[in-house]
Design an enzyme around this catalytic site. Structure first.
Site, PDB file in Angstrom:
ATOM      1  N   SER A   1      -3.003  -3.508  -3.103  1.00 32.14           N
ATOM      2  CA  SER A   1      -2.396  -2.249  -2.680  1.00 32.14           C
ATOM      3  C   SER A   1      -3.476  -1.272  -2.227  1.00 32.14           C
ATOM      4  O   SER A   1      -4.291  -0.812  -3.028  1.00 32.14           O
ATOM      5  CB  SER A   1      -1.592  -1.635  -3.831  1.00 32.14           C
ATOM      6  OG  SER A   1      -0.878  -0.499  -3.393  1.00 32.14           O
TER       7      SER A   1
ATOM      8  N   ASP B   1      -4.275   2.181  -1.499  1.00 30.33           N
ATOM      9  CA  ASP B   1      -3.657   3.471  -1.820  1.00 30.33           C
ATOM     10  C   ASP B   1      -4.619   4.598  -1.451  1.00 30.33           C
ATOM     11  O   ASP B   1      -5.703   4.714  -2.033  1.00 30.33           O
ATOM     12  CB  ASP B   1      -3.309   3.529  -3.305  1.00 30.33           C
ATOM     13  CG  ASP B   1      -2.422   2.360  -3.729  1.00 30.33           C
ATOM     14  OD1 ASP B   1      -1.520   2.009  -2.963  1.00 30.33           O
ATOM     15  OD2 ASP B   1      -2.656   1.803  -4.818  1.00 30.33           O
TER      16      ASP B   1
ATOM     17  N   SER C   1       0.810  -1.218   0.000  1.00 32.42           N
ATOM     18  CA  SER C   1       0.000   0.000   0.000  1.00 32.42           C
ATOM     19  C   SER C   1       0.839   1.262   0.000  1.00 32.42           C
ATOM     20  O   SER C   1       2.053   1.225   0.134  1.00 32.42           O
ATOM     21  CB  SER C   1      -0.921   0.009   1.236  1.00 32.42           C
ATOM     22  OG  SER C   1      -1.673  -1.170   1.308  1.00 32.42           O
TER      23      SER C   1
END
Length: 347
Positions: free
Chosen positions: A277, A279, A239
Site C-alpha cells: 500500500s 500511502d 494505496s
C-alpha cells in the site's frame, strides 16, 4: 437541504446523511476541500461499463496562477510503495508549484507530461517545472495496461475544475478503486477551526484504494458481516492518496506535521497499512505569504481538523461508491446502508 447532507444521484449518500458524524468540529458549507477558498477540483471519468474504470482527478489551487514562487507544502510518505512524481522537490524546497493530479498507476507518467503542458501554457516564460502526480492501482477492476489516460483527459480535469461540491465515489481517479473490502473512490470533507487570529478551514480529498476492515466510528464492519453469503475477492495492498488544503498560515515544516496526521487518520477507518500500500499525504496552504505561520503550540485544533476531515473523506469515498463489475468479471460491492446501524447510522 444542505449540500453536505444531500444524497447523490443513484441513491448513494455521504456519511452525514447516514447519521455518521465524525468529531465535534463544524464543517465548511460544502463539507469539502473546496471550502478552502480558491481550491478547485475537476474530474475526468473513463468508464466503458466493462473493462475500463479509471480516470483523472485534479486539485487546483487558484493562487498558483498569481504566486509564481508557489505555495508552502509538504509530502509525508506513510509507505513508499507507489509513484508520486514530483515529491522529492517538495521535500527539498517545501513548495508546491503545480496542481495535484491523481490517476491510475500506469497512467502517472502520461498524466505528468500532460500536467507539464498545462504548466507551460500557464507560465510561457518558464524553463523548469515540477508537476505533481500521484496514483493508486485500479487494476482489480480496470484494464490498467491499456493506459487509457491521454493529455486531453488530464487537461479537461484541470480546466474544468470548479469550486462547487466535488463528485465523490466512482468518479475521476476513484472510478475503479476499492477500499476496506468495498467499492470506494474519491471522498472529501472539511472542518472549520476557531483560532485567536480568526477562523481557518481545513479540507481533505482522498483517492481510497487500500486493504483493511471498514471501521465506522470505532465499530468494525467486516465485509463478511455486511455482505453475508456474497463471494468476496479483495486485491492485496494498493494505496491511498490524501490531499489536505488549508487557509491557515503554515510553513512547510508545520504542513509536514499536518500531512503525518492525515496518514494517521487512515487507521481510524481500519486501514491495514499493508506491504503493497503506497500511502501518501500532500498538505499545502493558500494563506497569503506575508502572514507569519501559526506557532506550534496553536496547532492542536488544526491537527484535530485534519484527522476528522480525512476520516470523514475516507468514509465518504466508500459510502458514495456504487457496486462495479470490471475486468475479468471481478465485482466490488457498494456498502449496504441497511447494515450500518451498529455504527449509529440511520439507513
Amino acid at each position: 437541504m444542505d449540500n453536505h447532507l444531500s444524497a447523490s444521484a443513484g441513491g448513494r449518500a455521504r456519511a452525514r446523511s447516514l447519521g455518521v458524524v465524525v468529531g465535534a468540529l463544524p464543517t465548511g458549507p460544502l463539507n469539502a476541500i473546496t471550502d478552502v477558498e480558491g481550491v478547485l477540483v475537476g474530474h475526468t471519468t473513463l468508464d466503458d461499463g466493462a473493462d475500463l474504470h479509471t480516470g483523472v482527478t485534479a486539485v487546483v489551487p487558484r493562487r498558483l496562477a498569481t504566486a509564481p514562487a508557489g505555495l508552502p507544502a509538504a509530502v509525508h510518505t506513510g509507505n513508499g510503495f507507489g509513484k508520486l512524481v514530483g515529491s522529492t522537490q517538495i521535500d527539498e524546497l517545501g513548495v508546491l508549484q503545480s496542481p495535484i493530479v491523481l490517476t491510475a498507476t500506469l497512467s502517472v507518467f502520461r498524466a505528468a507530461d500532460a500536467l507539464l503542458t498545462y504548466l507551460m501554457e500557464l507560465h510561457p516564460d518558464g524553463l523548469s517545472f515540477n508537476p505533481l502526480v500521484g496514483e493508486t492501482n485500479d487494476g482489480f477492476l480496470s484494464d490498467i495496461r491499456r493506459r487509457p489516460v491521454t493529455e486531453r483527459h488530464v487537461l479537461d480535469a484541470l480546466r474544468g475544475a470548479s469550486g462547487g461540491l466535488p463528485a465523490e465515489g466512482c468518479v475521476g481517479a476513484g472510478t475503479g478503486t476499492t477500499a476496506l473490502g468495498f467499492k470506494a473512490g474519491i471522498g472529501t470533507s472539511s472542518r472549520r477551526v476557531a483560532l485567536d487570529g480568526g477562523p481557518v478551514t481545513v479540507g481533505a480529498l482522498v483517492q481510497a484504494n487500500f486493504s483493511g476492515v471498514l471501521t465506522v466510528r470505532g465499530v468494525p464492519m467486516p465485509v463478511e458481516e455486511l455482505l453475508p453469503g456474497v463471494r468476496h475477492e479483495e486485491p492485496p495492498g494498493n494505496s491511498c492518496m490524501i490531499v489536505v488544503a488549508t487557509d491557515a498560515p503554515l510553513d512547510a515544516r508545520r504542513l509536514g506535521r499536518l500531512a503525518r496526521r492525515a496518514i494517521f487518520a487512515m487507521g481510524r477507518v481500519g486501514a491495514a497499512y499493508s506491504h503493497g500500500s503506497g500511502d501518501y499525504a500532500i498538505a499545502f496552504s493558500t494563506a497569503p505569504a506575508h502572514l507569519p505561520p501559526l506557532p506550534d503550540d496553536a496547532l492542536n485544533p488544526v491537527f484535530a481538523a485534519v484527522l476528522d476531515s480525512v476520516e470523514e473523506a475516507l468514509l465518504n469515498s466508500v459510502f458514495m461508491a456504487t457496486t462495479t463489475t470490471g475486468v475479468g468479471g471481478r465485482t466490488s460491492y457498494g456498502v449496504p446502508y441497511d447494515r450500518l446501524q451498529g455504527a449509529g447510522a440511520r439507513p
